[in-house]
Enzyme design. Sequence first.
Site, PDB file in Angstrom:
ATOM      1  N   ASN A   7       0.875  -1.170   0.000  1.00  0.00           N
ATOM      2  CA  ASN A   7       0.000   0.000   0.000  1.00  0.00           C
ATOM      3  C   ASN A   7       0.915   1.223   0.000  1.00  0.00           C
ATOM      4  OD1 ASN A   7      -1.812   2.021   0.474  1.00  0.00           O
ATOM      5  ND2 ASN A   7      -2.782   1.065   2.250  1.00  0.00           N
ATOM      6  N   LYS A  14       3.270   0.768   3.161  1.00  0.00           N
ATOM      7  CA  LYS A  14       2.949  -0.306   4.110  1.00  0.00           C
ATOM      8  C   LYS A  14       3.020  -1.637   3.373  1.00  0.00           C
ATOM      9  CE  LYS A  14      -0.394   2.499   6.589  1.00  0.00           C
ATOM     10  NZ  LYS A  14      -1.749   2.918   6.402  1.00  0.00           N
ATOM     11  N   ARG A  90      -2.469  -2.100  -3.517  1.00  0.00           N
ATOM     12  CA  ARG A  90      -3.686  -1.328  -3.284  1.00  0.00           C
ATOM     13  C   ARG A  90      -3.631  -0.103  -4.188  1.00  0.00           C
ATOM     14  NH1 ARG A  90      -5.566   2.819   0.966  1.00  0.00           N
ATOM     15  NH2 ARG A  90      -7.807   2.609   0.722  1.00  0.00           N
ATOM     16  N   HIS A 179     -13.284   3.193  -0.201  1.00  0.00           N
ATOM     17  CA  HIS A 179     -13.234   2.149   0.849  1.00  0.00           C
ATOM     18  C   HIS A 179     -13.787   0.816   0.342  1.00  0.00           C
ATOM     19  CE1 HIS A 179     -13.302   5.397   4.231  1.00  0.00           C
ATOM     20  NE2 HIS A 179     -12.060   5.011   3.989  1.00  0.00           N
ATOM     21  N   LEU A 208     -16.143   3.517   9.761  1.00  0.00           N
ATOM     22  CA  LEU A 208     -16.008   4.779  10.494  1.00  0.00           C
ATOM     23  C   LEU A 208     -14.579   4.899  11.020  1.00  0.00           C
ATOM     24  CD1 LEU A 208     -19.371   4.585  12.506  1.00  0.00           C
ATOM     25  CD2 LEU A 208     -18.996   5.432  10.174  1.00  0.00           C
ATOM     26  N   ARG A 240     -12.581  15.993   7.264  1.00  0.00           N
ATOM     27  CA  ARG A 240     -13.327  16.330   6.036  1.00  0.00           C
ATOM     28  C   ARG A 240     -14.767  16.677   6.370  1.00  0.00           C
ATOM     29  NH1 ARG A 240     -11.751  10.921   3.386  1.00  0.00           N
ATOM     30  NH2 ARG A 240      -9.518  11.166   3.119  1.00  0.00           N
ATOM     31  N   PHE A 284     -11.392  10.683  17.845  1.00  0.00           N
ATOM     32  CA  PHE A 284     -12.636  10.459  18.592  1.00  0.00           C
ATOM     33  C   PHE A 284     -12.398  10.137  20.061  1.00  0.00           C
ATOM     34  CE2 PHE A 284     -16.269  10.660  15.716  1.00  0.00           C
ATOM     35  CZ  PHE A 284     -15.586  10.953  14.547  1.00  0.00           C
ATOM     36  N   ARG A 285     -11.232   9.557  20.367  1.00  0.00           N
ATOM     37  CA  ARG A 285     -10.932   9.273  21.785  1.00  0.00           C
ATOM     38  C   ARG A 285     -10.768  10.575  22.552  1.00  0.00           C
ATOM     39  NH1 ARG A 285      -6.355   5.265  19.794  1.00  0.00           N
ATOM     40  NH2 ARG A 285      -6.358   6.961  18.310  1.00  0.00           N
ATOM     41  N   GLY A 333     -15.583   2.816  14.363  1.00  0.00           N
ATOM     42  CA  GLY A 333     -16.637   1.786  14.318  1.00  0.00           C
ATOM     43  C   GLY A 333     -16.301   0.569  15.158  1.00  0.00           C
ATOM     44  N   GLU A 384      -8.111  -4.937   5.194  1.00  0.00           N
ATOM     45  CA  GLU A 384      -7.965  -4.630   3.767  1.00  0.00           C
ATOM     46  C   GLU A 384      -6.812  -5.414   3.138  1.00  0.00           C
ATOM     47  OE1 GLU A 384      -8.325  -0.433   5.046  1.00  0.00           O
ATOM     48  OE2 GLU A 384      -9.247  -0.114   3.102  1.00  0.00           O
TER      49      GLU A 384
HETATM   50  P1  ADP Z   1      -7.952   5.804   8.840  1.00  0.00           P
HETATM   51  O1  ADP Z   1      -7.522   4.436   8.370  1.00  0.00           O
HETATM   52  O2  ADP Z   1      -9.042   6.432   8.056  1.00  0.00           O
HETATM   53  O3  ADP Z   1      -6.818   6.743   9.131  1.00  0.00           O
HETATM   54  P2  ADP Z   1      -8.718   4.398  11.250  1.00  0.00           P
HETATM   55  O4  ADP Z   1      -9.679   3.389  10.759  1.00  0.00           O
HETATM   56  O5  ADP Z   1      -7.388   3.936  11.679  1.00  0.00           O
HETATM   57  O6  ADP Z   1      -8.616   5.615  10.257  1.00  0.00           O
HETATM   58  O7  ADP Z   1      -9.413   5.158  12.480  1.00  0.00           O
HETATM   59  C1  ADP Z   1      -8.736   6.174  13.143  1.00  0.00           C
HETATM   60  C2  ADP Z   1      -9.701   6.788  14.136  1.00  0.00           C
HETATM   61  O8  ADP Z   1     -10.168   5.759  15.028  1.00  0.00           O
HETATM   62  C3  ADP Z   1      -9.020   7.828  15.003  1.00  0.00           C
HETATM   63  O9  ADP Z   1      -9.487   9.094  14.643  1.00  0.00           O
HETATM   64  C4  ADP Z   1      -9.484   7.520  16.390  1.00  0.00           C
HETATM   65  O10 ADP Z   1     -10.251   8.600  16.821  1.00  0.00           O
HETATM   66  C5  ADP Z   1     -10.425   6.357  16.263  1.00  0.00           C
HETATM   67  N1  ADP Z   1     -10.215   5.398  17.355  1.00  0.00           N
HETATM   68  C6  ADP Z   1      -9.242   4.496  17.490  1.00  0.00           C
HETATM   69  N2  ADP Z   1      -9.374   3.834  18.667  1.00  0.00           N
HETATM   70  C7  ADP Z   1     -10.473   4.334  19.286  1.00  0.00           C
HETATM   71  C8  ADP Z   1     -11.143   4.083  20.521  1.00  0.00           C
HETATM   72  N3  ADP Z   1     -10.702   3.154  21.362  1.00  0.00           N
HETATM   73  N4  ADP Z   1     -12.251   4.806  20.790  1.00  0.00           N
HETATM   74  C9  ADP Z   1     -12.689   5.746  19.942  1.00  0.00           C
HETATM   75  N5  ADP Z   1     -12.099   6.031  18.762  1.00  0.00           N
HETATM   76  C10 ADP Z   1     -11.016   5.341  18.436  1.00  0.00           C
END
Ligand code: ADP
Length: 403
Positions: A7, A14, A90, A179, A208, A240, A284-285, A333, A384
């Site tokens: 990727n 990666k 990818r 995605h 998500l 975004r 989100f954390r 998610g 993926e």
């Molecule tokens: P991408 O691949 O689009 O960069 P990811 O699927 O890795 O994103 O998701 C990253 C997001 O997941 C981060 O913004 C983080 O906020 C969220 N995240 C990861 N672990 C947790 C958790 N334990 N609780 C809430 N959100 C989480």
Amino acid sequence: MKILVINSGSSSLKFQVIDSGTEQVLARGVCERIGIDGIFTYKTDRGIAIKEPVPMENHKQAVNTILSTLSDKEKGVIQDFGEIDVIGHRLVHGGEKFTGSVVITDEVIQAMTECNDLAPLHNPANLVGVDACRELMPDTLMVGVFDTAFNQTMEPKAFLYGLPYQYYEKYKIRRYGFHGISHKYVSTRAAEFLDQDPRRVKTIVCHLGNGASICAVKYGKVIDNSMGFTPLEGLVMGTRCGDVDPGALEFLAKKENLDFQQVMTILNQESGVLGISKNYSSDFRELKDAEIKYNERAALAREIFAYKVAKYVGSYAAAMNGVDNIVFTAGVGENDSDIREEICGYLEFLGITIDEVKNREQKEAVKISDWSSKVNVLVIKTNEELEIAREAAAVAAQLGVTT
Ligand code: ADP
């Protein structure tokens, strides 16, 4: 068969080595800061773990580092490059041309280059990785797996914008959806987990993460995806904006005296939950921690995010005239049980009820709806790389490559 999954991004690459027979990951890692200074991270299934600076001026040097480590006597998982049967790449945007995975040939590279203006940030970076691998392993079969391909089953009623038709004809301005690799993996895994025939069920996948999209998969085929011409459309995401009235953008540009590029930077990098929380965080954390401490903007950002997800799920249930499975995946998610609970709260009209204990379990796959729920709600870890390995193995098998 041993598959090397690549990727490639603009400054990172990666990789994973997957045995397609056992679906076991033999090694994984990432080359970061390519063209800057170079950091190499590597782990094997036998417990070897490395993180060290390795100078990497370009992607060819990064691939070289990967290959020499993979075949190293002490750290490696293969004896020589010849043990890699296929490389699965990818690739982000295949336009309308690529509706499935393909063997990478000069013609495919030419066709992909023609898609570059559809994904100027991603496609050229993907191709640099392909070029590096082709130079270093000219005799190895390379398969391209597109993020847009799974979404190519959308019908014109779903993929066309309400714009003059000539712009679709002239420039292929339409919704593509992204995605796709994750949506395919997760929707298939959900059916397998529930012992269903994927060709007989209606599934809504909520991917998500930092980037977020919702996909409606009816009888194994995508009928709609919340991302559009670019990954900007749809949900409110980490940074975004998601859906916005284009009229508001003209208004904003005039008020703030901004050009198109500046507006696009705001929409891509300064919006979403980051923008709503007044730059508190796109994570989100961190937003959840802030919400607990009565940060109103952080709470609002999470609320808007959940509301928007629920609206899309509701509209996709209507688009498919029903839904059997709803699946949460990706960083938010998979991990944020509070957001899942909030989203499912909006969906009671579908007969959805959640088991609060199951909703807090952390597993590769778990059903979080309770016995009385009319729809199965699941949490599934996306994979993926495994999907790319499966696609690459399937293309290789079609060509008669077996090991
Ligand atoms: P991408 O691949 O689009 O960069 P990811 O699927 O890795 O994103 O998701 C990253 C997001 O997941 C981060 O913004 C983080 O906020 C969220 N995240 C990861 N672990 C947790 C958790 N334990 N609780 C809430 N959100 C989480």
